[in-house]
Write a protein that holds these residues in place. Sequence first.
Motif, PDB file in Angstrom:
ATOM      1  N   SER A   1      -1.525 -11.011  -2.981  1.00 14.27           N
ATOM      2  CA  SER A   1      -1.976 -11.244  -4.183  1.00 14.27           C
ATOM      3  C   SER A   1      -0.873 -11.882  -5.075  1.00 14.27           C
ATOM      4  O   SER A   1      -1.489 -12.974  -5.929  1.00 14.27           O
ATOM      5  N   LEU A   2       0.425 -12.100  -4.924  1.00  9.14           N
ATOM      6  CA  LEU A   2       1.349 -12.819  -5.758  1.00  9.14           C
ATOM      7  C   LEU A   2       1.328 -14.194  -5.440  1.00  9.14           C
ATOM      8  O   LEU A   2       1.312 -15.279  -6.312  1.00  9.14           O
ATOM      9  N   ILE A   3       1.214 -14.539  -4.178  1.00  2.84           N
ATOM     10  CA  ILE A   3       1.053 -16.058  -3.752  1.00  2.84           C
ATOM     11  C   ILE A   3      -0.321 -16.649  -4.393  1.00  2.84           C
ATOM     12  O   ILE A   3      -0.360 -17.859  -4.826  1.00  2.84           O
ATOM     13  N   LEU A   4      -1.313 -15.792  -4.397  1.00  5.23           N
ATOM     14  CA  LEU A   4      -2.497 -16.342  -5.001  1.00  5.23           C
ATOM     15  C   LEU A   4      -2.477 -16.477  -6.446  1.00  5.23           C
ATOM     16  O   LEU A   4      -3.079 -17.410  -6.969  1.00  5.23           O
ATOM     17  N   MET A   5      -1.798 -15.414  -6.983  1.00  5.10           N
ATOM     18  CA  MET A   5      -1.426 -15.559  -8.626  1.00  5.10           C
ATOM     19  C   MET A   5      -0.435 -16.715  -8.943  1.00  5.10           C
ATOM     20  O   MET A   5      -0.709 -17.449  -9.860  1.00  5.10           O
ATOM     21  N   VAL A   6       0.500 -17.111  -7.894  1.00  9.17           N
ATOM     22  CA  VAL A   6       1.352 -18.059  -8.322  1.00  9.17           C
ATOM     23  C   VAL A   6       0.386 -19.501  -8.152  1.00  9.17           C
ATOM     24  O   VAL A   6       0.436 -20.472  -9.114  1.00  9.17           O
ATOM     25  N   ALA A   7      -0.435 -19.729  -7.383  1.00  9.64           N
ATOM     26  CA  ALA A   7      -1.336 -20.424  -7.169  1.00  9.64           C
ATOM     27  C   ALA A   7      -2.240 -20.837  -8.417  1.00  9.64           C
ATOM     28  O   ALA A   7      -2.586 -21.930  -8.955  1.00  9.64           O
ATOM     29  N   ASP A   8      -2.820 -19.911  -8.860  1.00  7.31           N
ATOM     30  CA  ASP A   8      -3.748 -19.572 -10.008  1.00  7.31           C
ATOM     31  C   ASP A   8      -3.078 -19.739 -11.172  1.00  7.31           C
ATOM     32  O   ASP A   8      -3.691 -20.356 -12.226  1.00  7.31           O
TER      33      ASP A   8
ATOM     34  N   SER B   1      -7.725 -10.284  -8.380  1.00  3.79           N
ATOM     35  CA  SER B   1      -7.537  -8.931  -8.989  1.00  3.79           C
ATOM     36  C   SER B   1      -8.022  -7.862  -7.825  1.00  3.79           C
ATOM     37  O   SER B   1      -7.513  -6.745  -8.013  1.00  3.79           O
ATOM     38  N   PHE B   2      -9.074  -8.446  -6.940  1.00  3.95           N
ATOM     39  CA  PHE B   2      -9.146  -7.165  -5.951  1.00  3.95           C
ATOM     40  C   PHE B   2      -8.029  -6.922  -5.003  1.00  3.95           C
ATOM     41  O   PHE B   2      -7.731  -5.876  -4.697  1.00  3.95           O
ATOM     42  N   ILE B   3      -7.346  -8.002  -4.607  1.00  2.00           N
ATOM     43  CA  ILE B   3      -6.297  -8.130  -3.639  1.00  2.00           C
ATOM     44  C   ILE B   3      -5.206  -7.178  -4.213  1.00  2.00           C
ATOM     45  O   ILE B   3      -4.492  -6.379  -3.697  1.00  2.00           O
ATOM     46  N   SER B   4      -4.741  -7.354  -5.628  1.00  2.00           N
ATOM     47  CA  SER B   4      -4.136  -6.744  -6.318  1.00  2.00           C
ATOM     48  C   SER B   4      -4.256  -5.165  -6.517  1.00  2.00           C
ATOM     49  O   SER B   4      -3.522  -4.280  -6.067  1.00  2.00           O
ATOM     50  N   ALA B   5      -5.561  -4.961  -6.873  1.00  3.72           N
ATOM     51  CA  ALA B   5      -5.964  -3.610  -6.676  1.00  3.72           C
ATOM     52  C   ALA B   5      -5.950  -2.862  -5.460  1.00  3.72           C
ATOM     53  O   ALA B   5      -5.566  -1.605  -5.190  1.00  3.72           O
ATOM     54  N   PHE B   6      -6.388  -3.636  -4.430  1.00  2.05           N
ATOM     55  CA  PHE B   6      -6.176  -3.200  -2.853  1.00  2.05           C
ATOM     56  C   PHE B   6      -4.846  -2.791  -2.628  1.00  2.05           C
ATOM     57  O   PHE B   6      -4.492  -1.634  -2.071  1.00  2.05           O
ATOM     58  N   SER B   7      -3.902  -3.709  -2.965  1.00  2.00           N
ATOM     59  CA  SER B   7      -2.535  -3.176  -2.687  1.00  2.00           C
ATOM     60  C   SER B   7      -1.927  -2.348  -3.404  1.00  2.00           C
ATOM     61  O   SER B   7      -1.111  -1.356  -2.950  1.00  2.00           O
ATOM     62  N   LEU B   8      -2.402  -1.777  -4.747  1.00  5.01           N
ATOM     63  CA  LEU B   8      -1.977  -0.790  -5.437  1.00  5.01           C
ATOM     64  C   LEU B   8      -2.550   0.506  -4.810  1.00  5.01           C
ATOM     65  O   LEU B   8      -1.835   1.706  -4.757  1.00  5.01           O
ATOM     66  N   VAL B   9      -3.952   0.578  -4.406  1.00  4.12           N
ATOM     67  CA  VAL B   9      -4.657   1.659  -3.821  1.00  4.12           C
ATOM     68  C   VAL B   9      -3.833   1.923  -2.592  1.00  4.12           C
ATOM     69  O   VAL B   9      -3.666   3.211  -2.141  1.00  4.12           O
ATOM     70  N   GLY B  10      -3.594   0.768  -1.697  1.00  2.00           N
ATOM     71  CA  GLY B  10      -2.980   1.060  -0.316  1.00  2.00           C
ATOM     72  C   GLY B  10      -1.506   1.755  -0.585  1.00  2.00           C
ATOM     73  O   GLY B  10      -1.133   2.583   0.406  1.00  2.00           O
TER      74      GLY B  10
END
Length: 412
Positions: free
Chosen positions: A288-295, A24-33
Amino acid sequence: MPTNVPLHIGLRYTRAKRRNQFISFISAFSLVGMALGVMALIVVLSVMNGFDREMKARILSVVPHGFIDAQPELDNWERVADQVRQHPQVRGVAPYIEGFGLVNYGRGVEGIQIQGVLPEAQAQVSVVEQQMLLGTTEDLRPGEFNVVMGRLLARQLGLALGDSVTITLPDIRITPAGVFPRMRRFTLVGVFEVGAQMDQSLALIHLGDAQRLFRYQGVQGLQVQVDDIYRAAPVMNQIADELAGDYRVRDWSQTQGSLFQAVKMEKIVIAVLLGIIIAVAAFNIVSSLILMVADKRSDIAVLRTLGMTARQIMAVFVVQGSVVGLTGTLAGATVGCILAVYIGPLVAALESLLDLQVFDPSVYFISHLPSQLLWQDVAVICAVALLLSFLATLYPAWRAAKIEPAEALRYE
């Protein structure tokens, strides 16, 4: 059942809470970036557009749109001027003599650009007369050796109206007493301010005085003003074709074009550098998507077992990553456009609040932060951001599509 299953699941994954908070943090960080990158790019390009507009408005209002010169000088300039005036897009023609020298006064020496003009004709090709702070160009009379200077130049020399200055040319004269540089005393009769580089380098004298100073029988050439400054090049080319003789015809893009090309190149370089921020945000979408795929390996296994194809699985994660990029791009574009429009008043308010001055009028040619929002810039920035966001989703989505149901279940 929803008609578009990948779209429905991709949007649901975007809204759902993560079991792994780091994802969630990585996804939010990419959105803010992504939002910060788009916002910064819009604001900076708008400010650079504002500076470019100010430069063109100030410099090109003083600089003639075209020049017609002859070597070594133009003798029959009245006849050539009458012929040039016949062109339907020519608004004014004025003779000139130009050179360089040093002006000497009590506070020191400054290099200057000396321009000999006819005051009554110069008003047709320049706005200097409209920008006079003290005196008038009509005070330039032949034989009186008067001079009109820019405000910054007069200030650096500590001059006031009526003061006499010595102008020295890069030329020598041989006399029985020895070799001496060519010098002449002039009286300051006017000061102008156009808010450009000319304020600290340009000095105007009468054409007759310039002929004596530079040893001209005729004039150096003609300055031309046209109806549309951005059509100066084709108009001057047409005039060159119509003139019969060995003349050198130029337009402002050849005399001042390097300055604007430098600004344009600087804008491109800054756009590329700030675009790296958007690229970094896009790489965060990949992470974030690679981590999401693993999750979500078990979810992928269930979906594949229920009959979803590899292409549909891939579409799920493309949708999820694209939504992050789209949200960040829209947020950044909205905030960036608002800041670009109101950045001038905001900077002025901060200057008043903090009692400071970002642009000192005595140093800079402007006293405010200019900004010009161009919607084509916004469209290009948003398109690039969305394209990078989409491309960033392809590899993780492909990784998800390659997972076989049984392999995923064994992993779980």
